[in-house]
Design a protein around this motif. Structure first.
Motif, mmCIF file in Angstrom:
data_model
loop_
_atom_site.group_PDB
_atom_site.id
_atom_site.type_symbol
_atom_site.label_atom_id
_atom_site.label_comp_id
_atom_site.label_asym_id
_atom_site.label_seq_id
_atom_site.Cartn_x
_atom_site.Cartn_y
_atom_site.Cartn_z
ATOM 1 N N ASP A 1 0.709 -1.199 0.229
ATOM 2 C CA ASP A 1 -0.069 0.422 -0.077
ATOM 3 C C ASP A 1 0.911 1.131 0.272
ATOM 4 O O ASP A 1 1.745 1.865 0.484
ATOM 5 N N PRO A 2 1.313 1.857 -1.228
ATOM 6 C CA PRO A 2 1.854 3.062 -1.733
ATOM 7 C C PRO A 2 1.259 4.008 -0.769
ATOM 8 O O PRO A 2 2.617 5.063 0.223
ATOM 9 N N GLN A 3 0.494 3.986 -0.305
ATOM 10 C CA GLN A 3 -0.252 5.771 -0.259
ATOM 11 C C GLN A 3 -0.028 5.473 1.726
ATOM 12 O O GLN A 3 0.673 6.284 2.662
ATOM 13 N N LEU A 4 -0.486 4.417 2.326
ATOM 14 C CA LEU A 4 0.193 3.669 4.012
ATOM 15 C C LEU A 4 1.597 4.024 4.224
ATOM 16 O O LEU A 4 1.570 4.579 4.991
ATOM 17 N N LEU A 5 2.381 3.851 3.120
ATOM 18 C CA LEU A 5 3.753 3.620 3.243
ATOM 19 C C LEU A 5 3.965 4.674 3.630
ATOM 20 O O LEU A 5 4.843 5.433 4.199
ATOM 21 N N GLU A 6 3.759 6.109 2.138
ATOM 22 C CA GLU A 6 4.443 7.524 2.347
ATOM 23 C C GLU A 6 3.464 8.012 3.860
ATOM 24 O O GLU A 6 4.067 9.038 3.787
ATOM 25 N N ARG A 7 2.709 8.088 3.732
ATOM 26 C CA ARG A 7 1.645 8.660 5.075
ATOM 27 C C ARG A 7 2.779 8.171 6.537
ATOM 28 O O ARG A 7 3.025 9.287 7.364
ATOM 29 N N GLU A 8 3.123 7.297 6.893
ATOM 30 C CA GLU A 8 3.829 6.678 7.426
ATOM 31 C C GLU A 8 5.323 7.280 8.136
ATOM 32 O O GLU A 8 5.879 7.732 9.102
ATOM 33 N N LEU A 21 14.763 10.226 4.278
ATOM 34 C CA LEU A 21 13.993 9.193 4.306
ATOM 35 C C LEU A 21 13.506 8.880 2.544
ATOM 36 O O LEU A 21 12.763 9.841 2.248
ATOM 37 N N ASN A 22 13.276 7.314 2.272
ATOM 38 C CA ASN A 22 12.580 7.371 1.378
ATOM 39 C C ASN A 22 13.146 5.497 1.128
ATOM 40 O O ASN A 22 13.894 4.663 1.950
ATOM 41 N N TYR A 23 11.784 5.098 0.497
ATOM 42 C CA TYR A 23 12.147 3.167 -0.175
ATOM 43 C C TYR A 23 12.583 3.368 -1.581
ATOM 44 O O TYR A 23 12.118 4.311 -2.403
ATOM 45 N N GLY A 24 12.328 1.968 -1.871
ATOM 46 C CA GLY A 24 12.632 1.774 -2.391
ATOM 47 C C GLY A 24 12.123 -0.268 -2.878
ATOM 48 O O GLY A 24 11.974 -0.773 -1.714
ATOM 49 N N TRP A 25 12.668 -0.125 -3.947
ATOM 50 C CA TRP A 25 12.167 -2.077 -4.073
ATOM 51 C C TRP A 25 13.600 -3.097 -4.135
ATOM 52 O O TRP A 25 14.660 -1.967 -4.515
ATOM 53 N N VAL A 26 13.949 -3.990 -3.772
ATOM 54 C CA VAL A 26 15.385 -4.197 -3.369
ATOM 55 C C VAL A 26 15.017 -5.848 -3.454
ATOM 56 O O VAL A 26 14.279 -6.089 -3.942
ATOM 57 N N ARG A 27 15.428 -6.666 -4.731
ATOM 58 C CA ARG A 27 15.263 -8.482 -4.796
ATOM 59 C C ARG A 27 16.906 -8.754 -4.255
ATOM 60 O O ARG A 27 17.632 -8.379 -5.037
ATOM 61 N N LEU A 34 11.163 -4.862 0.307
ATOM 62 C CA LEU A 34 10.816 -3.523 0.401
ATOM 63 C C LEU A 34 12.814 -2.958 1.074
ATOM 64 O O LEU A 34 12.257 -3.525 2.270
ATOM 65 N N ILE A 35 12.424 -1.969 0.951
ATOM 66 C CA ILE A 35 13.715 -1.088 1.572
ATOM 67 C C ILE A 35 13.162 -0.280 1.862
ATOM 68 O O ILE A 35 13.190 0.921 0.917
ATOM 69 N N VAL A 36 13.667 0.901 2.798
ATOM 70 C CA VAL A 36 13.429 2.036 3.892
ATOM 71 C C VAL A 36 15.059 3.170 3.794
ATOM 72 O O VAL A 36 15.560 2.039 4.834
ATOM 73 N N HIS A 37 15.675 3.793 4.025
ATOM 74 C CA HIS A 37 16.494 4.109 3.758
ATOM 75 C C HIS A 37 16.307 5.243 4.084
ATOM 76 O O HIS A 37 15.693 6.391 4.207
ATOM 77 N N ALA A 38 17.047 5.454 5.650
ATOM 78 C CA ALA A 38 16.862 6.129 6.023
ATOM 79 C C ALA A 38 17.706 6.823 7.179
ATOM 80 O O ALA A 38 18.839 6.351 7.717
ATOM 81 N N LYS A 39 18.584 8.559 7.129
ATOM 82 C CA LYS A 39 20.081 8.759 7.545
ATOM 83 C C LYS A 39 19.069 9.718 8.377
ATOM 84 O O LYS A 39 18.475 11.020 7.694
ATOM 85 N N GLU A 40 20.067 9.865 9.884
ATOM 86 C CA GLU A 40 19.622 10.731 10.862
ATOM 87 C C GLU A 40 20.796 11.514 11.183
ATOM 88 O O GLU A 40 22.012 11.689 9.828
ATOM 89 N N LYS A 41 19.991 13.238 10.988
ATOM 90 C CA LYS A 41 20.805 14.172 10.275
ATOM 91 C C LYS A 41 22.486 14.064 11.458
ATOM 92 O O LYS A 41 22.780 13.416 12.584
ATOM 93 N N THR A 42 23.964 14.480 11.248
ATOM 94 C CA THR A 42 24.812 14.348 11.564
ATOM 95 C C THR A 42 24.945 15.473 12.727
ATOM 96 O O THR A 42 26.011 15.400 13.749
ATOM 97 N N TYR A 43 24.046 16.206 13.022
ATOM 98 C CA TYR A 43 24.235 17.483 14.117
ATOM 99 C C TYR A 43 23.058 17.453 14.860
ATOM 100 O O TYR A 43 23.720 18.574 16.018
ATOM 101 N N GLY A 44 22.765 16.586 15.220
ATOM 102 C CA GLY A 44 22.269 16.329 16.151
ATOM 103 C C GLY A 44 21.089 14.926 16.115
ATOM 104 O O GLY A 44 20.427 14.016 15.446
ATOM 105 N N PRO A 45 19.793 14.619 17.029
ATOM 106 C CA PRO A 45 19.835 15.436 18.270
ATOM 107 C C PRO A 45 21.217 15.281 19.368
ATOM 108 O O PRO A 45 21.888 14.295 19.183
ATOM 109 N N PRO A 46 21.294 16.250 20.319
ATOM 110 C CA PRO A 46 20.435 17.378 21.009
ATOM 111 C C PRO A 46 20.723 18.572 19.514
ATOM 112 O O PRO A 46 21.902 19.026 19.235
ATOM 113 N N PHE A 47 19.391 19.140 19.627
ATOM 114 C CA PHE A 47 19.703 20.073 18.640
ATOM 115 C C PHE A 47 19.442 21.632 19.459
ATOM 116 O O PHE A 47 19.187 21.415 20.687
#
Length: 207
Positions: A1-8, A21-27, A34-47
């Motif tokens: 369900d791409p719409q549900l995934l994008e809302r989350e 923060l994005n996603y794509g397909w992997v085989r 489904l693979i989700v790519h998430a990269k946290e901010k390098t300058y925080g937290p703390p902010f």
């Protein structure tokens, strides 16, 4: 369900934790996933957020304050937030609040404490007749419920000590000192596109 995934993913993005923060397909091994790519901010937290407040109430009296907020996330548990606000200058302020959700529910607890030392001017017909140094130290907390990602309700109580001493003005004006207790009910709606420098949206508060 791409719409549900994008809302989350949009909800996660709204926490301000991630740089990308994005996603794509992997085989792999003949299977599609489904693979989700998430990269946290390098300058925080703390902010740490800083700002300058200049308030000119009359031609010969101006308030200049350096304001700031320090925010820690996921303190002791996921989803929690510890905020400390401060002011340096003509107003000395330090206030801290710890936001902690109850399990996976929408209820949360937010204990808080603060100390505020500020100048309070008294006017009569546009003329300043007195100047008070007002000090307030208090401790309390809120029990709240998150209606959704943008709206919350809070029921709170705080108790502390209030002291107001006249520094300029007629000696007949009294000094004030005593216990101060406050019970509050608040509803907040944050519909702006940025918490720091919004360019559009709606902010509603009721208490």
């Amino acid at each position: 369900d791409p719409q549900l995934l994008e809302r989350e993913l949009t909800k996660l993005w709204g926490t301000g934790r991630f740089e990308t923060l994005n996603y794509g397909w992997v085989r792999e091994n003949g299977k599609t996933g489904l693979i989700v790519h998430a990269k946290e901010k390098t300058y925080g937290p703390p902010f740490l957020e800083l700002g300058l407040l200049v308030n000119n109430t009359s031609t010969d009296d101006a308030e200049i304050n350096l304001r700031g907020r320090l925010t820690f996330q996921d303190v002791h548990r996921s989803g929690s937030e510890w905020r400390t606000d401060f002011s340096l200058g003509s107003r000395l302020l330090i206030g801290t609040e710890y936001f902690r959700p109850f399990g996976e529910s929408r209820f949360f607890l937010a204990p808080a404490a603060s100390y505020d030392n500020r100048q309070q001017n008294i006017f009569d017909g546009g003329d300043k007749i007195a100047e008070y140094r007002q000090k307030t130290a208090k401790i309390g907390g809120d029990l709240g419920y998150s209606l959704n990602a943008r709206s919350e309700m809070r029921l709170g109580y705080s108790v502390g000590h209030f002291n107001a001493k006249r520094s300029i003005g007629d000696p007949v004006l009294p000094d004030l000192s005593g216990t101060q207790s406050v019970a509050t009910f608040r509803w907040n709606y944050f519909g702006q596109n940025s918490p720091q420098v919004p360019t559009r949206g709606l902010l509603l508060t009721g208490s």
